[in-house]
Design a protein around this motif. Structure first.
Motif, short mmCIF file in Angstrom:
data_model
loop_
_atom_site.label_atom_id
_atom_site.label_comp_id
_atom_site.label_asym_id
_atom_site.label_seq_id
_atom_site.Cartn_x
_atom_site.Cartn_y
_atom_site.Cartn_z
N PRO A 1 -5.94 14.96 -3.96
CA PRO A 1 -7.24 14.31 -3.79
C PRO A 1 -7.05 12.88 -3.31
O PRO A 1 -6.08 12.24 -3.66
CB PRO A 1 -7.85 14.34 -5.20
CG PRO A 1 -6.67 14.42 -6.11
CD PRO A 1 -5.60 15.16 -5.37
N ALA A 2 -8.01 12.43 -2.51
CA ALA A 2 -8.09 11.04 -2.06
C ALA A 2 -6.75 10.51 -1.56
O ALA A 2 -6.07 9.76 -2.25
CB ALA A 2 -8.60 10.13 -3.18
N GLU A 3 -6.36 10.95 -0.37
CA GLU A 3 -5.10 10.52 0.22
C GLU A 3 -5.24 9.11 0.78
O GLU A 3 -6.00 8.89 1.72
CB GLU A 3 -4.71 11.49 1.33
CG GLU A 3 -3.34 11.27 1.90
CD GLU A 3 -2.33 12.25 1.32
OE1 GLU A 3 -1.15 11.94 1.36
OE2 GLU A 3 -2.74 13.31 0.83
N GLY A 4 -4.50 8.13 0.21
CA GLY A 4 -4.44 6.77 0.74
C GLY A 4 -5.81 6.16 0.98
O GLY A 4 -6.80 6.55 0.39
N GLY A 5 -5.83 5.18 1.87
CA GLY A 5 -7.10 4.60 2.31
C GLY A 5 -7.82 3.81 1.25
O GLY A 5 -7.35 3.63 0.13
N GLU A 6 -8.97 3.31 1.61
CA GLU A 6 -9.77 2.50 0.70
C GLU A 6 -10.71 3.43 -0.06
O GLU A 6 -11.88 3.55 0.27
CB GLU A 6 -10.58 1.46 1.48
CG GLU A 6 -9.77 0.63 2.43
CD GLU A 6 -8.96 -0.43 1.71
OE1 GLU A 6 -9.58 -1.34 1.16
OE2 GLU A 6 -7.73 -0.31 1.69
N ALA A 7 -10.18 4.10 -1.06
CA ALA A 7 -11.01 5.00 -1.84
C ALA A 7 -12.10 4.21 -2.56
O ALA A 7 -11.81 3.27 -3.29
CB ALA A 7 -10.16 5.74 -2.85
N PRO B 1 -0.66 5.77 -6.02
CA PRO B 1 -0.40 4.87 -4.89
C PRO B 1 -1.24 3.60 -5.03
O PRO B 1 -2.42 3.68 -5.39
CB PRO B 1 -0.87 5.69 -3.68
CG PRO B 1 -0.98 7.09 -4.15
CD PRO B 1 -1.25 7.03 -5.62
N GLY C 1 -2.50 1.75 -2.90
CA GLY C 1 -3.62 1.68 -1.97
C GLY C 1 -4.90 2.31 -2.51
O GLY C 1 -5.98 2.05 -1.98
N GLU C 2 -4.77 3.11 -3.56
CA GLU C 2 -5.95 3.81 -4.08
C GLU C 2 -6.64 3.05 -5.21
O GLU C 2 -7.62 3.53 -5.77
CB GLU C 2 -5.54 5.18 -4.64
CG GLU C 2 -5.17 6.20 -3.59
CD GLU C 2 -4.72 7.51 -4.21
OE1 GLU C 2 -4.84 7.68 -5.43
OE2 GLU C 2 -4.23 8.35 -3.45
N MET C 3 -6.12 1.88 -5.59
CA MET C 3 -6.65 1.18 -6.75
C MET C 3 -8.03 0.57 -6.49
O MET C 3 -8.35 0.20 -5.37
CB MET C 3 -5.71 0.03 -7.14
CG MET C 3 -4.29 0.45 -7.35
SD MET C 3 -4.06 1.16 -8.96
CE MET C 3 -4.04 -0.32 -9.95
N ARG D 1 -6.48 -3.61 -8.76
CA ARG D 1 -5.61 -4.40 -7.88
C ARG D 1 -5.37 -5.79 -8.45
O ARG D 1 -4.29 -6.36 -8.28
CB ARG D 1 -6.25 -4.56 -6.50
CG ARG D 1 -6.19 -3.28 -5.70
CD ARG D 1 -6.96 -3.42 -4.41
NE ARG D 1 -7.13 -2.10 -3.82
CZ ARG D 1 -7.10 -1.87 -2.52
NH1 ARG D 1 -6.96 -2.86 -1.68
NH2 ARG D 1 -7.25 -0.65 -2.08
N ALA E 1 0.81 -1.22 0.00
CA ALA E 1 0.00 0.00 0.00
C ALA E 1 0.84 1.27 0.00
O ALA E 1 0.45 2.28 -0.57
CB ALA E 1 -0.95 -0.02 1.19
#
Lengths: 257, 331
Positions: free
Chosen positions: B323-329, A135, A137-139, A144, A93
């Motif tokens: 926009p949309a920093e990390g995490g489960e977007a 990044p 983690g944003e997929m 993914r 991630a």
């Protein structure tokens, strides 16, 4: 007939009193796409883990290119040319998509420039071109799954083990993914897939192996396997094959007996 | 992770090097020397903990080994400190390898790894406190000989610059490592060990290399500390304080970043000093342990509001918001 690339000989795995895989055997010829199917709990994931080195078999052997690799740990099997993906996608991630793929590329390239260039090429080949700098983690789920595929491909495998790469995708995403898998085979990589999406198995695989309750109950071309009474019974329950045969003779009759 | 960090490293080192030319206060110089030694220990911790995700609670084991090796090689074996320094680093690295070999082969992770490292550091502290060779409870005095050839300087600024050179070396090492194959593998196993193995990463080997390197850098900090104070005892060298400082600084500054440990160490120790002074004035005397309370508050604030440390906070506040920093977007 081409030479066998992977030979699984009587693999058995017991967890305490439970026999998850019971003397399973299969052969994957070089240049083909082979499928491994079976009802839930049949032992597909365990068999897969033993081929990739993540589980040690209780008995039996795994031969790759004629060499016994049963005792090799997972990372050395990847170095030998067996790469795998995970059913539950596991992106790194904290890294970008390109850097994720580069971890695989580094296996055969020490330099950063070469590894990143190879990661770029592999990423584009599986359709991740526009997302390389994002990044991981944003997929999305579909993204993914492609990343999982790209990372494994970046290790330049001879045999690619795909664990349900289509699970969780919608029908149009599945339609997009199937040609990607075909192109990988055309690039000279032999593939063994575990899959629940039957439409994909039927259209992709040259040969299908069916596991039920830890045992290999059928092997052969997809259509032949699909008509095999033992396979119908395994999926639909005891007596299913007879009922289907009966209802095929009397189309009007009710399905349940 | 980041691109080339060469220019920022150069700027940071120049600014720090110029500091003693402007401010001549002895207290400040003393404080900055100490802070940079802690930063160096934290830079060592960050290689293993920040990049590799293996949280050690016992970097005192490496710091203390470096410190005692530096002291004992001079006092008991008559070695020149310039020669003792690399030996101290190698000994610290060897201890790191040994602890790593035992812990990682047993597949200890997370809290279990942290506890084992803590236990090792405590065992070393108790042994050093009991053994006559290390000076036992009385401690170890390094004789005062103010000569550059003896790594003791009349001008305290020279020692500060020496420590700064080590910090600069660790900054360059970290930046190079982050861009190398080894760095990529280390981060990969931090994020997901199984996925890393599937990509051909020998996770045991990478972790062992990381803890060895990490311990060597932290041992250098111990060696410099011994040479700065010319006195050691078990509670200083192997005490939990340095294990805590070495892990707090990167967490506060930014885990797994090149500058995190340095920024964290300066912020932590600076605030600790300031609060000591402020509250000392307020109550008309020293308030022992007030800096530890400040550390605790900072740790809670960092974990709650700046999980990527001061550097991450800086990124978020100063640069354009992404926009949309990390995490489960969600798509």
């Amino acid at each position: 007939m081409t030479a066998p690339l992977l030979v699984v000989e009587d693999l058995t795995k017991r967890f305490g009193g439970l026999t998850a895989v019971d003397r399973a055997a299969l052969t994957v010829r070089a240049g083909t796409i082979a499928g491994l199917i079976g009802p839930n709990g049949a032992g597909k994931t365990t068999l897969f883990a033993m081929i990739s080195g993540f589980e040690t078999p209780t008995s039996g052997a795994v031969r790759f290119e004629g060499r016994d690799v049963t005792a090799l740990p997972a990372h050395q099997r990847t170095a030998a040319g067996i790469a795998r993906t995970f059913q539950i996608v596991q992106p790194f991630a904290g890294l970008s998509v390109r850097e994720n793929i580069a971890v695989g590329a580094y296996l055969r390239r020490a330099g950063r420039t070469e590894a990143l260039a190879h990661a770029d090429a592999v990423g584009r080949a599986v359709g991740l071109g526009p997302q390389l700098d994002r990044p991981a983690g944003e997929m999305t789920v579909a993204g993914r799954k492609r990343l999982e595929l790209a990372r494994a491909l970046a290790t330049d495998p001879k045999l690619l083990l795909l664990d349900e790469v289509l699970a969780g995708l919608n029908p149009s995403e599945i339609r997009d993914m199937i040609p990607v898998i075909r192109r990988i085979r055309e690039g000279g990589v032999t593939i063994l897939i575990v899959e629940h999406v039957m439409q994909a198995v039927m259209s992709l695989c040259d040969e299908v192996h069916v596991l039920a309750q830890g045992r290999m109950i059928a092997s052969g071309p997809p259509l032949a396997v699909a008509r095999d009474p033992a396979v119908m019974e395994a999926y639909l329950g005891h007596g299913a094959a007879a009922r289907i045969a009966a209802s095929a003779r009397n189309p009007g009759a009710p399905d349940h007996a | 992770m980041t691109g080339s960090a060469r220019l920022p490293i150069l700027i940071a080192v120049i600014v720090l090097a110029l500091l003693p030319l402007g401010a001549t206060s002895n207290t400040l110089l003393n404080f900055m020397t100490f802070a940079l030694i802690v930063a160096l220990a934290a830079q060592g911790w960050n290689l293993l903990g920040g990049y590799g995700g293996q949280f050690s609670f016992g970097h005192a084991a490496f710091f203390g080994t470096g410190a005692y090796a530096m002291g004992l090689l001079q006092v008991r074996f008559g070695l020149n400190p310039w020669a003792a320094m690399p030996v101290a680093m190698l000994l610290g690295a060897a201890v790191g390898w040994a602890i790593g070999f035992l812990a990682f082969r047993a597949r200890l992770r997370g809290a279990y790894f942290a506890l084992v490292t803590l236990a090792f550091a405590e065992v070393f502290r108790i042994l050093a406190n009991a053994w006559a060779f290390t000076g036992a409870a009385a401690g170890l005095l390094v004789p005062l000989k103010l000569q550059a050839a003896n790594m003791q300087f009349e001008d305290k600024r020279l020692f500060y610059w020496l420590v700064l050179a080590f910090v600069a070396g660790a900054l360059v090492l970290t930046a190079e490592l982050a861009r190398s194959r080894f760095g990529a593998r280390l981060v990969a196993l931090r994020e997901n060990e199984d996925a890393a193995r599937a990509l051909g990463v020998d996770t045991l080997r990478v972790k062992l290399a990381a803890i060895t390197l990490s311990a060597g850098v932290t041992a250098a900090a111990g060696g410099l500390y011994a040479q700065k104070s010319l006195y050691l005892d078990a509670a200083i060298a192997y005490g939990p304080w340095i294990s805590v400082d070495a892990l707090l600084a990167p967490i506060v500054g930014g885990l797994g970043t090149v500058f995190g440990p340095l920024i964290g160490a300066l912020a932590l120790l600076g605030l600790g000093e300031l609060s000591k002074m402020a509250l000392g004035n307020l109550f008309g005397g020293a308030v022992p342990g007030i800096d530890l309370i400040v550390f605790g508050i900072l740790l809670i604030l960092a974990v709650a509001f700046a999980p990527r440390g001061l550097l991450g906070l800086f990124d978020r506040l100063i640069r354009r918001p992404r926009p949309a920093e990390g995490g489960e977007a969600t798509p």
